[in-house]
Design an enzyme around this catalytic site. Structure first.
Site, PDB file in Angstrom:
ATOM      1  CG  ASP A  87       0.345  -2.383   6.516  1.00  0.00           C
ATOM      2  OD1 ASP A  87      -0.342  -2.633   7.108  1.00  0.00           O
ATOM      3  OD2 ASP A  87       0.382  -1.778   5.224  1.00  0.00           O
ATOM      4  CB  CYS A 134      -3.669   3.317  -1.757  1.00  0.00           C
ATOM      5  SG  CYS A 134      -5.055   4.598  -1.477  1.00  0.00           S
ATOM      6  CE  LYS A 186      -7.270  -0.067   6.015  1.00  0.00           C
ATOM      7  NZ  LYS A 186      -7.682   0.114   4.787  1.00  0.00           N
ATOM      8  CD  GLN A 224      -6.755  -4.597   3.786  1.00  0.00           C
ATOM      9  OE1 GLN A 224      -7.536  -5.099   4.236  1.00  0.00           O
ATOM     10  NE2 GLN A 224      -7.026  -3.213   3.472  1.00  0.00           N
ATOM     11  CG  HIS A 268      -1.983   1.042   1.510  1.00  0.00           C
ATOM     12  ND1 HIS A 268      -1.751   2.238   1.863  1.00  0.00           N
ATOM     13  CD2 HIS A 268      -3.241   0.872   1.316  1.00  0.00           C
ATOM     14  CE1 HIS A 268      -2.684   2.813   1.867  1.00  0.00           C
ATOM     15  NE2 HIS A 268      -3.690   2.129   1.332  1.00  0.00           N
TER      16      HIS A 268
HETATM   17  C1  LIG Z   1      -2.289  -2.765   3.622  1.00  0.00           C
HETATM   18  C2  LIG Z   1      -2.582  -1.291   4.035  1.00  0.00           C
HETATM   19  N1  LIG Z   1      -1.752  -0.870   4.584  1.00  0.00           N
HETATM   20  C3  LIG Z   1      -1.947   0.523   5.231  1.00  0.00           C
HETATM   21  C4  LIG Z   1      -3.110   1.023   5.104  1.00  0.00           C
HETATM   22  C5  LIG Z   1      -3.243   2.334   5.543  1.00  0.00           C
HETATM   23  O1  LIG Z   1      -4.373   2.363   6.713  1.00  0.00           O
HETATM   24  P1  LIG Z   1      -4.907   3.731   7.189  1.00  0.00           P
HETATM   25  O2  LIG Z   1      -5.621   4.484   6.038  1.00  0.00           O
HETATM   26  O3  LIG Z   1      -6.094   3.317   8.152  1.00  0.00           O
HETATM   27  O4  LIG Z   1      -3.834   4.415   7.925  1.00  0.00           O
HETATM   28  C6  LIG Z   1      -4.234   0.531   4.441  1.00  0.00           C
HETATM   29  C7  LIG Z   1      -5.645   0.961   4.129  1.00  0.00           C
HETATM   30  O5  LIG Z   1      -6.158   0.830   3.022  1.00  0.00           O
HETATM   31  C8  LIG Z   1      -3.934  -1.051   3.738  1.00  0.00           C
HETATM   32  O6  LIG Z   1      -4.679  -1.578   3.329  1.00  0.00           O
END
Ligand SMILES: Cc1ncc(COP(=O)(O)O)c(C=O)c1O
Lengths: 149, 417
Positions: free
Chosen positions: B211, B375, B237, B214, B134
């Site tokens: 990370d 993203c 999430k 998900q 991401h």
């Molecule tokens: C794999 C991953 N990392 C990081 C994020 C970022 O999360 P947040 O926007 O809640 O900070 C997301 C959100 O879409 C994600 O899917």
């Protein structure tokens, strides 16, 4: 099949399937690349003007959703033969229309572009419809890149 | 408001009526169509017990934390710190001091890049990420590399959307300072072998960040088993409110890290000549935190524990398999990513219809899915698509939701035929 949706009208679907003026113009005097970072739509608008500032030829290439493609296609067909001043006026009215800010008579000058009016109900799609137009203006202003951001 | 349902499970499987009755948003009707929510990788709906707990806290218990010594403030602080302990248990951290509240996964990664990264990464060093990250797990590292004269290395993926571990091994060297990879890809659903990735990084002495944005609402995660140094996730999430997230960091690392954001509540003493910082985790929680959101996150953790992550994982796996087999029957539909080990995310394109048009037409049917690059532009480019449609499931989705999705897609194809 019939589909009662104000957005995806037959004309739009048709311009999406068979976009008009969908090619590059070799050695075009004006061109600009536009992109919509939100959805990855990318297109290039090409323009040639006559000495007295009339749009002699206009075309586009690129990829995008049906709304952005149909809007680009319709734009090229409605701007060919227009003066620069007229083109900018049409752009202003078009922008007002899809943002839902236009009064009744203001959309009259837009002719068949009115088919895209349904976009005003879909706030996330307004950028798709406006991309080609921003790119066209940017080509006229002799910039090289436009975005909807 | 109805009371939260107590038992939502029977034996090994979920009682779907009960599960669904916990989520008020699922009874929403939009322009005559029942909401079918399939955008759980973006954000999840909230169960009553999370909503209730946050409201109860705000109506009856609200005060700021770690400031006033009046009774109310003490009790709010206790509730807030209890959530920290619950999270530590939930992810198998060594102690609550290893849990830092942030505004989300994004801020947690930025915290590590700025605080730890700036401290240890120098000219000529390398940071490894993967091709399926991401943007939140790309940009902070890229900027750090640019600032320090370090190099960003990228683990490639195969055509199924799986990381190539042999290539990863070749990237590792004594120059590798940080390895940051996603547990589950938000764009493809691939579940990465993070234990292995972490173990290999350790062999060259690199520090690891996983990370978990998900993963942690969809499978049991355990810091001891993963072995990573940092782990990040977002409340929104995992059925909790937005505005709160978590950084897990091993104590020995947090202890030596300088603060990232500075201000109130992260210090021991301040004079104009000298400042001594608070110990972790408070060193990293400057300013008034999102107190009610943290309390809500605590309720969401309770919800996940009571429902049972293994039941959730099994349910979502069934939905995923059903979605894949159902969607594969649709002509002109191409699923992007085909990893052996994957979570409840399906990304796809239709030959005749652009993802954004698909999303708009599905939306008219009450179906919420995401269209775009999620993203994660590099992985989209890797698969040669500017955008995809993404359906992602959560605890409350049903086979009927998948059927509705398939019907909606067929409709989109008919409109564009
Ligand atoms: C794999 C991953 N990392 C990081 C994020 C970022 O999360 P947040 O926007 O809640 O900070 C997301 C959100 O879409 C994600 O899917």
């Amino acid at each position: 099949m019939s589909y009662n949706n104000e957005l995806y009208q037959q004309v739009i679907l048709d311009h999406n399937r068979k976009p008009r003026n969908f090619h590059a113009i070799e050695g075009a005097k004006h061109s600009c690349d536009g992109h919509n970072p939100l959805c990855g739509d990318e297109l290039t608008v090409y323009l040639n003007l006559t000495p007295d500032q009339v749009i002699a030829d206009i075309s586009f290439t690129g990829s995008g959703c049906a709304i952005s493609k149909a809007s680009a296609s319709l734009m090229t067909t409605s701007l060919k033969g227009k003066t620069l001043t007229e083109a900018r006026e049409i752009f202003e009215s078009f922008q007002k229309m899809i943002k839902g800010e236009a009064e009744g008579e203001e959309t009259e000058s837009l002719g068949k572009l009115v088919i895209l009016k349904g976009v005003r109900e879909y706030s996330s799609r307004i950028k798709c419809a406006i991309l080609a137009w921003h790119t066209m203006i940017c080509a006229l202003d002799e910039k090289t890149e436009a975005t909807t951001e | 408001m109805p009371k939260p349902v107590d038992t939502i499970t029977t034996g090994n499987s979920l009682d779907m009526d009960k599960v669904r009755s916990e989520f008020p948003m699922l009874s929403k009707v939009i322009r005559g169509k029942k909401l079918i929510y399939l955008d759980n990788a973006a954000t999840t709906q909230k169960p009553w017990r999370v909503i209730h707990r946050a409201i109860q806290f705000e109506t009856d218990e609200y005060a700021t934390v770690r400031r006033g010594s009046y009774r109310l403030g003490e009790e709010a602080t206790e509730s807030y710190e209890n959530v920290r302990s619950e999270i530590a248990k939930f992810i198998g951290a060594g102690s609550p001091e290893e849990i830092v509240f942030t505004s989300g996964a994004t801020q947690a990664i930025n915290l590590v890049a700025h605080s730890y990264g700036r401290k240890v990464v120098g000219e000529g060093d390398e940071i490894i990420i993967s091709h399926m990250e991401h943007h939140a797990n790309i940009i902070p590292w890229k900027l750090l590399c640019d600032e320090k004269g370090a190099t960003l290395k990228v683990i490639p993926v195969n055509d199924k959307g799986e990381l190539l571990l042999d290539e990863y091994k070749k990237l590792l060297s004594y120059k590798t300072k940080i390895v940051a990879v996603t547990h589950v890809s938000n764009a493809l659903g691939t579940v990465n072998p993070v234990e292995k990735i972490v173990a290999l990084a350790k062999e060259v002495g690199a520090v690891t960040l996983v990370d978990g944005a998900q993963s942690c609402a969809h499978m049991r995660v355990n810091m001891f088993n993963l072995g990573c140094d940092f782990f990040v996730f977002s409340g929104h999430k995992m059925y909790a409110p937005s505005g709160v997230g978590v950084l897990f960091g091993k104590s020995e690392l947090l202890d030596v890290m300088p603060p990232y954001v500075t201000g109130g509540e992260m210090i021991k003493t301040v004079t104009f000549d000298k400042i001594t910082f608070a110990d972790p985790p408070h060193r990293f929680e400057a300013g008034t935190p999102p107190v009610s959101q943290v309390i809500g996150l605590g309720a969401a953790i309770g919800y996940l524990n009571d429902t049972g992550l293994s039941r959730i994982e099994r349910h979502e796996k069934q939905l995923l398999n059903y979605a894949i087999s159902t969607l594969k029957k649709i002509q002109g539909l191409r699923i992007i990513g085909d990893a052996e080990n994957r979570a409840g995310v399906v990304s796809f394109t239709l030959d005749a219809v652009h993802p954004h048009d698909v999303v708009t037409i599905l939306s008219e049917e009450g179906i919420a899915v995401r269209g775009g690059h999620h993203c994660a532009q590099p992985i989209m480019r890797r698969f040669g698509v500017p955008a995809t449609v993404r359906a992602s499931v959560g605890v409350y989705n049903t086979f009927e939701d998948i059927d509705a999705l398939a019907d909606g897609l067929k409709k989109a194809i008919r409109v564009f035929a």
